[in-house]
Design an enzyme around this catalytic site. Sequence first.
Site: not given
Ligand SMILES: Cc1cc2nc3c(=O)[nH]c(=O)nc-3n(C[C@H](O)[C@H](O)[C@H](O)COP(=O)(O)OP(=O)(O)OC[C@H]3O[C@@H](n4cnc5c(N)ncnc54)[C@H](O)[C@@H]3O)c2cc1C
Length: 1218
Positions: A206, A1155
Amino acid sequence: MISTYEPVSKKIGHYSANACLLPICSLHGIAVTTVEGIGCTKTRIHPVQERLAKCHGSQCGFCTPGMVMSVYALLRNHPEPSMEQIASALAGNLCRCTGYRPILDGCKTFSEPFCCQRKENGNCCLDQEGKLEGEKTPIKLFSADEFQPLDTTQEFIFPPELMRMAENEPKRTLVFHGERTTWISPTSLKELLELKAKYPKAPLVVGNTSVGIGQHLELLVCPDMKFKGVYHPVIISPARILDLNVVRYMDNGLTLGAACSLALVKDVLTNAVSELPWEKTKIFRALLQQLKTLGGQQIRNIASLGGNIISRKSTSDLNPILAVGNCILNLASREGTRWIPLSDIFADGAGNNTLTPKEILVSVHIPYSRKEEFVSAFRQAQRRENSLPIANTGMRVLFAEDTDIIMDFGIFYGGIGSTSICAKQTCQALIGRHWNEKMLDEACRLVLKEVSLTGSAPGGKVEYRRTLMISFLFKFYLEVLQSLKKMDPHRCPDIPEKYRSVLQDFHTKIHQNKQIYQVKQLPQDPVGRPIMHQAGIKHATGEALYCDDIRAVDEELFLAVVTSSRAHAKIVSIDTSEALRAPGVFDIVTTQDVPAKNEFYIFSDPEILFAKDKVNCVGQIICAVVADSEVHAKQAAAKVKIGYETLEPVILTIEEAIQHNSFFEPQRKLEQGNVDEAFETVDQILEGEIHIGGQEHFYMETQSVLVVPKREDKEMDVYVSTQHPAFIQEMVASCLGVPANRIMCHVKRVGGAFGGKVVNTGLLASVAAVAANKTGHAVRLILDRGDDMLITGGRHPVIGKYKVSGKKCCAQTIGPLYANLFLREDRVCKTNLPSNTAFRGFGFPQSGLITESWMTSIAAKSGLSPEKVREINMYKETEQTFYKQELDPENLVRCWKECIEKSAYYSRKIAVEEFNKQNYWKKKGIAIIPMKYPFGFNKRFLSQAAALVHIYTDGSVLLTHGGIEMGQGIHTKMIQVASRELKIPMSNIHFCETSTTTVPNACVTAASVGTDVNGMAVKDACQTLLKRLEPIISKNPKGSWNDWVKEAFEQSINLSATGYFRESLIISMLYIFYNIKKVKVFIISHSQIEGAFVQGIGLYTMEELKYSPEGVLYTRGPAQYKIPAVCDIPEQFSISLLSSSQNSYAIYSSKGMGEAGLFLGCSVFFAIWDAVTAVRKERGLTEPFTLNSPLTPERIRMACADEFTEMVMRVFFWNTPL
Ligand SMILES: Cc1cc2nc3c(=O)[nH]c(=O)nc-3n(C[C@H](O)[C@H](O)[C@H](O)COP(=O)(O)OP(=O)(O)OC[C@H]3O[C@@H](n4cnc5c(N)ncnc54)[C@H](O)[C@@H]3O)c2cc1C
Ligand code: FES
């Protein structure tokens, strides 16, 4: 900025996103706006671009497009944002140069009202008028009156063709085939489930914030993930499926689709909290508490709720709350749907059961809380915002009606194990107990027993994380107590008054700042005025070109380096066969391809281009792959197989180097008088030790070089991001075996350097030059952040051991130190880590901290205040410094006194003491740290400079000098100098690039002398030219500049001149005052000062390098290595110049500020030390103590010894029964 159109509601949405994480396939039908799209110098610049540039919010400019777009996206949704919204929009952006204050100032002009609006009473906050003696001209940092208004009707519209596409085209499955990956985006749940059944291993992407960055985030836990080269042949994108995007209010709670973004979740919950009764929304509020600081806005905009849950990361801030809150997951597969409690996915403690590979998460149900139920969430991270938690928790308790008897209890922790973990047995054991201190005590003991965290747990910080576990519990206890009391004052015991402040949240106030200038000159004279950076607007529009922006040269190749994975080993084999067969690979370059020298000597030990027989650290370059694209080069580099035979010893720390007697020679020694003899006669001796960690440069532009071989005479153009082109020229020429006159180095600008772009850059440029020489093609090498951090060294870590004594003074134990008696011995350790190198201040920040730390310890021992001890030991009259320079301390003393007076230091100190008396769990600290900074080089020949100035017949002037523009605005300053000297407007003068062809043998731009020495050279050249023009001017005094130039040409007068300068050592003097959140600095060259100060805060309190036991750097990106962000800057930051002070050594009394400001950041360190002292004193710990740098949350917490730290020590170390 991403813009979407929703055809049903006909709504257009705008949000910022991280370009590096967004899969291009996810952008189908979506409009993307980049910084170039909102304005440019050819047409019209956007108000955001204008204000950021004119408010000095850009130095090196590398971060500026990101800043512009974050604010632009905010303004598209909120044309008059609050300061809170601005700070939140910028929380995910990093800047290493400015210290953020000017960026916030620029953004502040959009919020209403953006100033104090007190104009009618005289001054307003924008009138930065100095009250200093002799000042005539009121100076503003910028003039808001000249800003274009923000006119929302002028913004770009959503592309109509995309609108039509969304409205008219039926939704269909999208399939994109890449070289290795297929992206499938279905439109219905049924289709999605079929796909998941067909490709059970395919991730559902996502936001891609976990899949795309997973390897980096996991480095701390699993360092070799990055090297596993994980890729997915099939990726399924469920983002367009309606069932996964629902937001449904139900009778018993809220149902949210798994693909909902975290930003949407935040908005929905905020809305629910404002509309629903308080008692129903306690879980929502706990989630909101975490969402405030989870990632940055850009991450929350794209990261999904489902992704956060299903990734089951230990660092998830949401899972602990969702789990204790009894949230329910709606799962679906081709076989059907089912509902399970979210806590089930953590039931085995490893977070990997329950869900089958063919199942997907459709939605999450979050129930309403009940009247007798209380939920809280806490987290602790290395940095307050946009930083993964070190530990977090979700806690919930349910009481029997109108009692304080526990009916149900839930505790989940994050950051402790491999996933979120439940303290199940503890919670069970507490059911039926009253909510009182006895219960709390028992709960802490049980939790420590149940939730195991062994000494070797991944991520380390074991004692600290265990302390956090029970400290969270204590805070929860107090929060619940407070809520119970609110509901019924007789239901539970009172909270002691001095405990209450711990329950107040930490709120950032609107930043205030003040810069005071002194200007005593004609209005047309630009020197000393806050002139905008000459390239500021181009930074903000994205037009400024950096090395990697140079257009691809015909048949250009990309280079990727293959580095050692061992810290100390013999290379037994290099197998390149598989890599050579990889797609797009052109060639592989090794030590055998170096035509001349593989070693380059700066000091006695050589710098090595390619490791030949042996590697000395992880990250050492062994060979390099050149291919037709960056991706192909990197893929092939991963396929080169190196065989090693481990060598002993592997030395990774200073302690190990001492143990193995592994040092660089010669040992350095500074000595005055007979110290040993003196120690025999004194009555008090203080000995101690302080450890100071290293620091990563974290310049925003990573190491970059483009080498273009010319076809004749072995000539080569080297476009490189460096502080020292002459050095790069020398090194490249040496490895190729050609004279330096064949190598032309060009530097337009550098996206931050701070000392890190000299030696390291020379090695990388040489590697690229060898490849270009071998292949005959242009070769580009741009390191990614991880490799940059791995390969290049940073600031040296230091262990300082001291033994000091002083004279008896005023009946106190220790007064003035025997300052004229000293012995300093330095040993430079040889380890198996990448070589460290220059970094802003080069040694001073470490040795200064050692000195101030024993000053602080002397104060503690003697009972004098730290500022008194410092005062006693200051220069009183003209004396010789230990580096044999005569110093008149008059300015120093004035500076100290002014700072104490203007900051109201003593009344603030009393207020701090009063606050500390009233508050047991919150303390403030205060410190004032003096500094005398000897800037420049210890070798006189390094402070020479040259300039070349041409006047063209149309009157325009082209200026060149040997200095490098890396954010400090040197070209702007040189144009100011030329403008003053030639008496022409700055607009007549242009600077093109620094090059070894125009100014040969230029010294490195470093050591804070760049402006001083190059400014003198420019002045010299301009004066030569003016002298030549003088006879013409005096003949025609009323003529214009163009008339004089034309006449000069006609008289065959040379209109081109070189300038030259050489100098000895110069000293600047600075003072600072700090009060945790309020900073007052009395110094010069403001933007450099602020940026350096914030970098110093990073060094001394935040930036921590971590290595594996095998010598692999764990901290290889912004996820693990935290530099200060917007949330870390002082709430009040006042800078002023010492009035009427002159420096006859430097150009126009320039103060060489690049610096020195960095060390001043240590005032934060000592203010924290002061606060920790207050904590310890209150707990009866009166013995002097030392704190190490960086003073991270972990070190601070563990130094604040209390019943919780003691409890952890008893269980963990002493194994005492509880
Ligand atoms: C810079 C940065 C800072 C962050 N800081 C924090 C923080 O402070 N606290 C925190 O809690 N998180 C933090 N995160 C993590 C972030 O919240 C999670 O990476 C994010 O919520 C994952 O969602 P996504 O849609 O990007 O997942 P994706 O990367 O798209 O997917 C992640 C995984 O979930 C699975 N998945 C997704 N949707 C489904 C579904 N509907 N059913 C089954 N499997 C599914 C996918 O198969 C994959 O394995 C951070 C991430 C980054 C990059
Ligand atoms: S201006 Fe922000 S990183 Fe240089």
